[in-house]
Design a protein around this motif. Structure first.
Motif, mmCIF file in Angstrom:
data_model
loop_
_atom_site.group_PDB
_atom_site.id
_atom_site.type_symbol
_atom_site.label_atom_id
_atom_site.label_comp_id
_atom_site.label_asym_id
_atom_site.label_seq_id
_atom_site.Cartn_x
_atom_site.Cartn_y
_atom_site.Cartn_z
ATOM 1 N N THR A 90 0.828 -1.204 0.000
ATOM 2 C CA THR A 90 0.000 0.000 0.000
ATOM 3 C C THR A 90 0.865 1.259 0.000
ATOM 4 O OG1 THR A 90 -1.731 -1.183 1.217
ATOM 5 C CG2 THR A 90 -1.811 1.228 1.254
ATOM 6 N N ASP B 35 2.423 1.788 -3.431
ATOM 7 C CA ASP B 35 1.455 2.305 -4.399
ATOM 8 C C ASP B 35 1.133 3.769 -4.127
ATOM 9 O OD1 ASP B 35 1.358 -0.106 -5.736
ATOM 10 O OD2 ASP B 35 -0.492 -0.788 -4.774
ATOM 11 N N GLN B 36 1.020 4.135 -2.849
ATOM 12 C CA GLN B 36 0.749 5.539 -2.499
ATOM 13 C C GLN B 36 1.843 6.451 -3.019
ATOM 14 O OE1 GLN B 36 0.427 5.426 1.762
ATOM 15 N NE2 GLN B 36 -1.766 4.991 1.757
ATOM 16 N N ASN B 37 3.079 5.959 -2.988
ATOM 17 C CA ASN B 37 4.230 6.767 -3.410
ATOM 18 C C ASN B 37 4.600 6.579 -4.871
ATOM 19 O OD1 ASN B 37 4.500 7.800 -0.793
ATOM 20 N ND2 ASN B 37 5.798 6.092 -0.152
ATOM 21 N N LYS B 38 3.741 5.830 -5.606
ATOM 22 C CA LYS B 38 3.905 5.639 -7.059
ATOM 23 C C LYS B 38 5.292 5.082 -7.405
ATOM 24 C CE LYS B 38 0.570 9.247 -8.322
ATOM 25 N NZ LYS B 38 0.078 9.473 -6.965
#
Length: 249
Positions: free
Chosen positions: A161, A164-167
């Motif tokens: 997670t 993904d939040q930090n791409k």
């Protein structure tokens, strides 16, 4: 951000803020300099205290190069990036603080290049670092799956997670995680003669207690952040106050 080329050709991005005595900051796994140090108020706290803050995006993260080969992510390779950044900036030495993965890298840098670092803060690590059985499998699987809903391991899901939040480039992170989860070179801790502050949250199950790690170093001391876990320790006021006191002593 500015960029330079590491010894093995990987491009490393970095930012510098403030004026004064240099402090080099190494962020945690799946994070970036902005998430770990700017959004948490660390850069502001340190610059206001009169420090020059040097913040790279660690290789595989943020705007730095992202090789997919695990051999590119040994702790020694990432420690060499920190030294190369000091060379690039013309800094003969600096204080050094790392969080989680960045703390592992910082401790290895202190082992391998002690002449370049004054005081070291190793945060988000503790007794668990001394355990040679650190299986990277669940996190690697979580990073590489195309179906996050299939992830059953809660700790692994947290990393996915966060990535993904930090791409982030998840394939690069999987290679990085496999490398940094190799047994830590704990035998080298006794060679670190610089002052070291080990910081861990009281409820940080990923790090474990700070004291057993600090005790392995001749000039190690421990600080426990009350009632905080691995993620919530990062920006905690008590952590900042302990570090500013340690650096200022």
């Amino acid at each position: 951000m500015d960029f330079f080329e590491a010894d093995d050709g990987v491009e490393i991005g970095y930012a510098v803020e403030g004026e004064g005595s240099p402090v080099l900051l190494a962020h945690g796994f799946a994070s970036t300099h902005e998430v770990n140090w700017i959004a948490t108020g660390w850069a502001k706290a340190l610059t206001q205290a009169g420090y020059r803050v040097i913040m790279p995006d660690m290789r595989g993260h943020g705007q730095s190069g992202k090789p997919h080969d695990k051999q590119a992510y040994t702790l020694s390779a990432m420690a060499a990036d920190l030294v190369a950044l000091l060379d690039h900036l013309g800094e003969p030495g600096a204080d050094l603080m790392g969080y989680s993965m960045g703390a592992m890298v910082s401790l290895v840098a202190a082992m391998e290049r002690p002449e370049r670092f004054d005081k070291i803060v190793a945060a988000g690590v503790g007794a668990k670092l001394l355990d040679p059985r650190r299986d990277p499998g669940p996190v690697i699987e979580a990073l590489l799956t195309n179906d996050p809903s299939s992830i059953e391991d809660k700790g692994a899901l947290l990393f996915r997670t966060f990535a993904d939040q930090n791409k982030q480039d998840r394939e690069a992170l999987a290679a990085c995680f496999e490398a940094v989860r190799a047994p830590f070179p704990a035998d080298g801790l006794s060679r670190i003669t610089r002052p070291v502050l080990v910081v861990a949250g009281e409820t940080d199950s990923q790090a474990g207690a700070a004291e057993p790690l600090a005790e392995r170093m001749p000039n190690g001391e421990a600080f426990t952040v009350p009632k905080r876990d691995h993620m919530k320790t990062v920006g905690e006021r008590a952590y900042k106050e302990a570090v500013l006191k340690f650096l200022g002593e």
